[in-house]
Motif scaffolding. Structure first.
Motif, PDB file in Angstrom:
ATOM      1  N   UNK A  41     -28.488  97.300  66.422  1.00 32.17           N
ATOM      2  CA  UNK A  41     -29.674  96.968  67.230  1.00 32.17           C
ATOM      3  C   UNK A  41     -30.665  97.785  66.804  1.00 32.17           C
ATOM      4  N   UNK A  42     -31.584  96.981  66.004  1.00 32.80           N
ATOM      5  CA  UNK A  42     -32.785  97.469  65.240  1.00 32.80           C
ATOM      6  C   UNK A  42     -34.054  97.841  65.927  1.00 32.80           C
ATOM      7  N   UNK A  43     -33.950  98.189  67.140  1.00 30.45           N
ATOM      8  CA  UNK A  43     -35.265  98.274  68.057  1.00 30.45           C
ATOM      9  C   UNK A  43     -36.317  98.960  67.433  1.00 30.45           C
ATOM     10  N   UNK A  44     -36.103  99.931  66.376  1.00 28.47           N
ATOM     11  CA  UNK A  44     -37.275 100.671  65.829  1.00 28.47           C
ATOM     12  C   UNK A  44     -38.069  99.671  64.777  1.00 28.47           C
ATOM     13  N   UNK A  45     -37.397  98.638  64.359  1.00 27.17           N
ATOM     14  CA  UNK A  45     -38.295  98.002  63.771  1.00 27.17           C
ATOM     15  C   UNK A  45     -38.878  96.726  64.286  1.00 27.17           C
ATOM     16  N   UNK A  46     -38.708  96.587  65.745  1.00 24.09           N
ATOM     17  CA  UNK A  46     -39.182  95.587  66.473  1.00 24.09           C
ATOM     18  C   UNK A  46     -40.631  95.813  66.531  1.00 24.09           C
ATOM     19  N   UNK A  47     -41.403  94.878  67.142  1.00 18.46           N
ATOM     20  CA  UNK A  47     -42.995  95.091  67.279  1.00 18.46           C
ATOM     21  C   UNK A  47     -43.125  96.225  68.082  1.00 18.46           C
ATOM     22  N   UNK A  48     -44.263  97.002  67.722  1.00 20.74           N
ATOM     23  CA  UNK A  48     -44.680  97.979  68.977  1.00 20.74           C
ATOM     24  C   UNK A  48     -44.541  97.540  70.324  1.00 20.74           C
ATOM     25  N   UNK A  53     -46.487  93.531  74.234  1.00 18.91           N
ATOM     26  CA  UNK A  53     -47.342  93.233  75.327  1.00 18.91           C
ATOM     27  C   UNK A  53     -48.438  92.254  75.134  1.00 18.91           C
ATOM     28  N   UNK A  54     -49.356  92.696  74.058  1.00 20.93           N
ATOM     29  CA  UNK A  54     -50.630  91.934  74.026  1.00 20.93           C
ATOM     30  C   UNK A  54     -49.905  90.492  73.812  1.00 20.93           C
ATOM     31  N   UNK A  55     -48.999  90.340  72.938  1.00 20.86           N
ATOM     32  CA  UNK A  55     -48.706  89.055  72.563  1.00 20.86           C
ATOM     33  C   UNK A  55     -48.271  88.336  73.685  1.00 20.86           C
ATOM     34  N   UNK A  56     -47.329  88.646  74.663  1.00 20.99           N
ATOM     35  CA  UNK A  56     -46.679  88.087  75.834  1.00 20.99           C
ATOM     36  C   UNK A  56     -46.026  86.788  75.520  1.00 20.99           C
ATOM     37  N   UNK A  57     -45.611  86.394  74.494  1.00 19.79           N
ATOM     38  CA  UNK A  57     -45.442  84.937  74.090  1.00 19.79           C
ATOM     39  C   UNK A  57     -46.097  83.888  74.259  1.00 19.79           C
ATOM     40  N   UNK A  58     -47.517  84.305  74.246  1.00  8.67           N
ATOM     41  CA  UNK A  58     -48.457  83.055  74.358  1.00  8.67           C
ATOM     42  C   UNK A  58     -48.502  82.524  72.705  1.00  8.67           C
ATOM     43  N   UNK A  63     -50.366  83.556  65.858  1.00  6.20           N
ATOM     44  CA  UNK A  63     -50.523  83.788  64.320  1.00  6.20           C
ATOM     45  C   UNK A  63     -51.187  84.759  64.335  1.00  6.20           C
ATOM     46  N   UNK A  64     -51.926  85.679  65.310  1.00  2.00           N
ATOM     47  CA  UNK A  64     -52.417  87.091  65.185  1.00  2.00           C
ATOM     48  C   UNK A  64     -51.143  87.944  65.194  1.00  2.00           C
ATOM     49  N   UNK A  65     -50.425  87.659  66.329  1.00  2.00           N
ATOM     50  CA  UNK A  65     -49.190  88.366  66.559  1.00  2.00           C
ATOM     51  C   UNK A  65     -48.380  88.470  65.110  1.00  2.00           C
ATOM     52  N   UNK A  66     -48.276  87.560  64.506  1.00  2.00           N
ATOM     53  CA  UNK A  66     -47.691  87.630  63.382  1.00  2.00           C
ATOM     54  C   UNK A  66     -48.251  88.437  62.287  1.00  2.00           C
ATOM     55  N   UNK A  67     -49.555  88.332  62.197  1.00  2.24           N
ATOM     56  CA  UNK A  67     -50.219  89.155  61.222  1.00  2.24           C
ATOM     57  C   UNK A  67     -50.195  90.812  61.530  1.00  2.24           C
ATOM     58  N   UNK A  68     -50.365  90.816  62.785  1.00  8.66           N
ATOM     59  CA  UNK A  68     -50.223  92.415  63.103  1.00  8.66           C
ATOM     60  C   UNK A  68     -48.900  92.804  63.007  1.00  8.66           C
ATOM     61  N   UNK A  69     -47.982  92.105  63.295  1.00  3.47           N
ATOM     62  CA  UNK A  69     -46.443  92.581  63.007  1.00  3.47           C
ATOM     63  C   UNK A  69     -46.164  92.818  61.708  1.00  3.47           C
ATOM     64  N   UNK A 112     -39.864  88.759  61.177  1.00  4.90           N
ATOM     65  CA  UNK A 112     -39.239  89.901  60.523  1.00  4.90           C
ATOM     66  C   UNK A 112     -38.217  88.976  59.419  1.00  4.90           C
ATOM     67  N   UNK A 113     -37.628  87.767  59.765  1.00  3.26           N
ATOM     68  CA  UNK A 113     -37.211  87.029  58.500  1.00  3.26           C
ATOM     69  C   UNK A 113     -37.864  86.825  57.506  1.00  3.26           C
ATOM     70  N   UNK A 114     -39.216  86.142  57.773  1.00  2.00           N
ATOM     71  CA  UNK A 114     -40.321  85.988  56.749  1.00  2.00           C
ATOM     72  C   UNK A 114     -40.549  87.151  55.818  1.00  2.00           C
ATOM     73  N   UNK A 115     -40.596  88.465  56.612  1.00  2.00           N
ATOM     74  CA  UNK A 115     -41.025  89.823  56.054  1.00  2.00           C
ATOM     75  C   UNK A 115     -39.814  90.289  55.001  1.00  2.00           C
ATOM     76  N   UNK A 116     -38.414  89.948  55.466  1.00  2.00           N
ATOM     77  CA  UNK A 116     -37.418  90.380  54.712  1.00  2.00           C
ATOM     78  C   UNK A 116     -37.168  89.588  53.539  1.00  2.00           C
ATOM     79  N   UNK A 117     -37.501  88.461  53.680  1.00  2.00           N
ATOM     80  CA  UNK A 117     -37.254  87.212  52.601  1.00  2.00           C
ATOM     81  C   UNK A 117     -38.558  87.859  51.482  1.00  2.00           C
ATOM     82  N   UNK A 118     -39.506  88.114  51.971  1.00  2.00           N
ATOM     83  CA  UNK A 118     -40.575  88.701  50.934  1.00  2.00           C
ATOM     84  C   UNK A 118     -40.238  89.810  50.199  1.00  2.00           C
TER      85      UNK A 118
END
Length: 122
Positions: A41-48, A53-58, A63-69, A112-118
């Protein structure tokens, strides 16, 4: 060849999942820990908490969530440790990032998958 994949934690576990990592900060509702079939359970690397809360799955904010994460991941030493561990696990088989979000295309595990691949290309 081993594969890095993403799946909802609510889907039944498959043999081909390999090493299963829950990539959410909060434990998914309705899932018992003993039945989750996760290896980490990698909760420590999940989004802050603030970003989550800001993203709220909207979908309009994805795209902004992706960039910030991606920025959070790049600045987090624990994310670097996870990247090294995932690279090692992929030598032995598949690695599956698990998420609870309903949208399979716009969630933190996809980013996260995108980041891990890069990270593995560096």
């Amino acid at each position: 060849m081993s594969e890095l994949r993403c799946r909802r934690i609510y889907e039944p576990k498959e043999e081909t999942d390999g090493f299963r990592i829950l990539a959410d900060r909060l434990w998914p509702r309705g899932i018992r820990k003993e039945n989750a079939g996760i290896d980490l359970w990698a909760k420590e690397i999940a989004p802050s908490q603030e970003l989550r809360k800001w993203f709220g799955h909207d979908p309009e904010r994805f795209e902004e969530f992706r960039s910030r994460y991606l920025e959070e991941l790049a600045a987090d030493p624990q994310a670097q440790n996870l990247a090294a561990m995932v690279k090692e696990k992929l030598q032995m088989g598949n690695v599956t990032l698990l998420f609870a979000a309903k949208d399979p295309d716009r969630n933190n595990a996809i980013v996260l998958k995108e980041w891990l691949e890069s990270a593995s290309e560096r």
